[in-house]
Design a protein around this motif. Structure first.
Motif, PDB file in Angstrom:
ATOM      1  N   UNK A 138     -22.694 -57.463  46.308  1.00 13.44           N
ATOM      2  CA  UNK A 138     -23.070 -58.630  45.501  1.00 13.44           C
ATOM      3  C   UNK A 138     -24.586 -58.825  45.520  1.00 13.44           C
ATOM      4  N   UNK A 173     -26.912 -61.676  43.830  1.00 10.57           N
ATOM      5  CA  UNK A 173     -27.056 -63.025  44.379  1.00 10.57           C
ATOM      6  C   UNK A 173     -28.319 -63.144  45.224  1.00 10.57           C
ATOM      7  N   UNK A 228     -31.189 -66.294  45.275  1.00 13.00           N
ATOM      8  CA  UNK A 228     -31.164 -66.980  46.571  1.00 13.00           C
ATOM      9  C   UNK A 228     -32.560 -67.023  47.177  1.00 13.00           C
ATOM     10  N   UNK A 252     -35.081 -70.315  48.015  1.00 15.24           N
ATOM     11  CA  UNK A 252     -35.790 -70.559  49.282  1.00 15.24           C
ATOM     12  C   UNK A 252     -37.283 -70.782  49.020  1.00 15.24           C
ATOM     13  N   UNK A 303     -28.065 -67.917  39.867  1.00 16.37           N
ATOM     14  CA  UNK A 303     -27.091 -67.671  40.935  1.00 16.37           C
ATOM     15  C   UNK A 303     -25.668 -67.898  40.425  1.00 16.37           C
ATOM     16  N   UNK A 328     -22.647 -65.260  40.071  1.00 17.15           N
ATOM     17  CA  UNK A 328     -21.355 -65.494  40.728  1.00 17.15           C
ATOM     18  C   UNK A 328     -20.215 -65.424  39.723  1.00 17.15           C
ATOM     19  N   UNK A 388     -14.008 -59.345  39.242  1.00 18.78           N
ATOM     20  CA  UNK A 388     -12.865 -59.282  40.162  1.00 18.78           C
ATOM     21  C   UNK A 388     -11.549 -59.591  39.454  1.00 18.78           C
ATOM     22  N   UNK A 393      -9.106 -56.719  38.749  1.00 16.59           N
ATOM     23  CA  UNK A 393      -8.153 -56.272  39.756  1.00 16.59           C
ATOM     24  C   UNK A 393      -6.909 -57.129  39.841  1.00 16.59           C
ATOM     25  N   UNK A 394      -6.836 -58.186  39.006  1.00 18.70           N
ATOM     26  CA  UNK A 394      -5.649 -59.047  39.116  1.00 18.70           C
ATOM     27  C   UNK A 394      -4.528 -58.543  38.216  1.00 18.70           C
ATOM     28  N   UNK A 417     -17.747 -55.937  57.201  1.00 20.91           N
ATOM     29  CA  UNK A 417     -18.758 -56.674  56.433  1.00 20.91           C
ATOM     30  C   UNK A 417     -18.266 -58.080  56.120  1.00 20.91           C
ATOM     31  N   UNK A 467     -28.831 -72.142  51.850  1.00 19.17           N
ATOM     32  CA  UNK A 467     -28.368 -71.058  52.718  1.00 19.17           C
ATOM     33  C   UNK A 467     -26.855 -71.115  52.887  1.00 19.17           C
ATOM     34  N   UNK A 508     -24.657 -72.620  50.864  1.00 20.41           N
ATOM     35  CA  UNK A 508     -23.964 -72.361  49.603  1.00 20.41           C
ATOM     36  C   UNK A 508     -23.992 -70.876  49.267  1.00 20.41           C
ATOM     37  N   UNK A 509     -25.143 -70.215  49.524  1.00 21.25           N
ATOM     38  CA  UNK A 509     -25.245 -68.777  49.250  1.00 21.25           C
ATOM     39  C   UNK A 509     -24.272 -68.016  50.136  1.00 21.25           C
ATOM     40  N   UNK A 557     -20.662 -68.638  49.082  1.00 21.09           N
ATOM     41  CA  UNK A 557     -20.333 -67.943  47.826  1.00 21.09           C
ATOM     42  C   UNK A 557     -20.134 -66.459  48.071  1.00 21.09           C
ATOM     43  N   UNK A 572     -16.888 -65.920  49.777  1.00 16.45           N
ATOM     44  CA  UNK A 572     -15.773 -66.103  48.846  1.00 16.45           C
ATOM     45  C   UNK A 572     -15.591 -64.853  47.993  1.00 16.45           C
ATOM     46  N   UNK A 573     -16.715 -64.327  47.456  1.00  9.90           N
ATOM     47  CA  UNK A 573     -16.623 -63.142  46.599  1.00  9.90           C
ATOM     48  C   UNK A 573     -16.151 -61.932  47.392  1.00  9.90           C
ATOM     49  N   UNK A 574     -16.668 -61.789  48.625  1.00  9.80           N
ATOM     50  CA  UNK A 574     -16.269 -60.635  49.443  1.00  9.80           C
ATOM     51  C   UNK A 574     -14.786 -60.714  49.773  1.00  9.80           C
ATOM     52  N   UNK A 624     -12.471 -62.219  47.955  1.00  9.72           N
ATOM     53  CA  UNK A 624     -11.734 -61.902  46.730  1.00  9.72           C
ATOM     54  C   UNK A 624     -11.712 -60.408  46.483  1.00  9.72           C
ATOM     55  N   UNK A 625     -12.866 -59.748  46.741  1.00  8.68           N
ATOM     56  CA  UNK A 625     -12.940 -58.295  46.533  1.00  8.68           C
ATOM     57  C   UNK A 625     -11.985 -57.569  47.469  1.00  8.68           C
ATOM     58  N   UNK A 658      -8.455 -58.106  46.408  1.00  5.87           N
ATOM     59  CA  UNK A 658      -8.154 -57.334  45.197  1.00  5.87           C
ATOM     60  C   UNK A 658      -7.911 -55.870  45.534  1.00  5.87           C
TER      61      UNK A 658
END
Lengths: 145, 104
Positions: free
Chosen positions: A5, A8, A12, A16, A130, A134, A141, A144-145, B45, B70, B72-73, B76, B79-81, B83-84, B87
């Motif tokens: 990813x 992102x 990000x 900062x 961001x 996302x 993704x 893949x469903x 990971x 920090x 939220x990043x 997120x 969450x994506x990892x 989901x991956x 999947x």
């Protein structure tokens, strides 16, 4: 960056950077009227130095076509304004010298507020990037469903 | 009455050879190891990401959080990892089930 990813990372890092700039600007605004004795240095305006994290450019003929892309920005350091500030005539101030002068920071409130708006909008822009990244990943993704 | 013997048929059947020969099996087990390795790497990971998010969530709850973005990043990314990983797992299980349903 080679994480799955990686898109992102750049927004990000931008968030900062602008968070730091907003912190510096709020420091400036908080000290806009700070008065020091004439013998001491005035409050120095805070400047944030932002630098690009990526390499100088895309490596010509490099193995990775996206080298130097998507690495974002980082805070390289902080610079400070003129400690001399400006001398203001306030003879009844407790810090006034024999000539009635005190030292105030050489800052302009309207410049600070303008920079604050720029920093806020840039932060919001990075948040938008961001969110877009996302949403793109979430959409990918869905395959893949 | 003489009975003519049944001639053996084995000589006329040529054994079926796999197109790739014996090499193929080795390649399959190699790619299986690679898939397992990549899956383990992805899980490690993901675990690291979840730990980082846990740490930031704890900091947020206790008031030690340095910057909101920090958290939220990190959340997120976690969450994506997740989901991956889910999947990929679903696809792998699906493939396995498909193979198990195969008529032998």
């Amino acid at each position: 960056m080679s994480t799955p990813f990686s898109s992102l990372g750049a927004p990000a890092s931008g968030m900062r950077v602008y968070q730091t700039w907003i912190n510096a600007l709020s420091d400036n605004v908080a000290n806009i009227n700070t008065i020091n004795p004439a013998g001491e240095p005035a409050f120095q305006e805070r400047y944030v130095v932002a630098r690009s994290s990526g390499g100088s450019a895309v490596a010509p003929g490099g193995s990775r076509a996206n080298a130097g892309i998507g690495d974002g920005a980082y805070i390289a350091g902080t610079e400070y304004g003129d400690p001399g500030g400006r001398m203001v005539y306030q003879p009844d101030h407790p810090y006034a010298d024999e000539n009635g002068m005190v030292r105030m920071p050489d800052m302009d409130l309207s410049t600070q507020m303008t920079n604050l708006i720029i920093a806020q909008r840039a932060y919001q822009a990075n948040v938008t990037v961001f969110e877009r990244a996302r949403d793109s990943y979430e959409r990918a993704l869905e395959i893949g469903r | 009455m003489p009975i003519s013997p049944i001639s053996p048929i084995a000589s006329s059947i040529t054994p079926i050879t796999r197109p790739g020969g014996a090499q193929d099996t080795a390649a399959t087990s190699n790619s299986a190891a690679d898939f397992g390795k990549s899956l383990t790497g992805a899980l490690d990971d993901l675990d690291a990401k979840q730990k980082a998010t846990d740490e930031l969530s704890r900091a947020a709850a206790t008031g030690d959080l340095q910057s909101v973005e920090d958290l939220m990043i990190a959340s997120t990314e976690t969450q994506l990892a997740t989901q991956l990983t889910v999947a990929v797992r679903n696809r792998a299980v699906e493939s396995f089930n498909e193979i198990m349903r195969m008529q032998l």
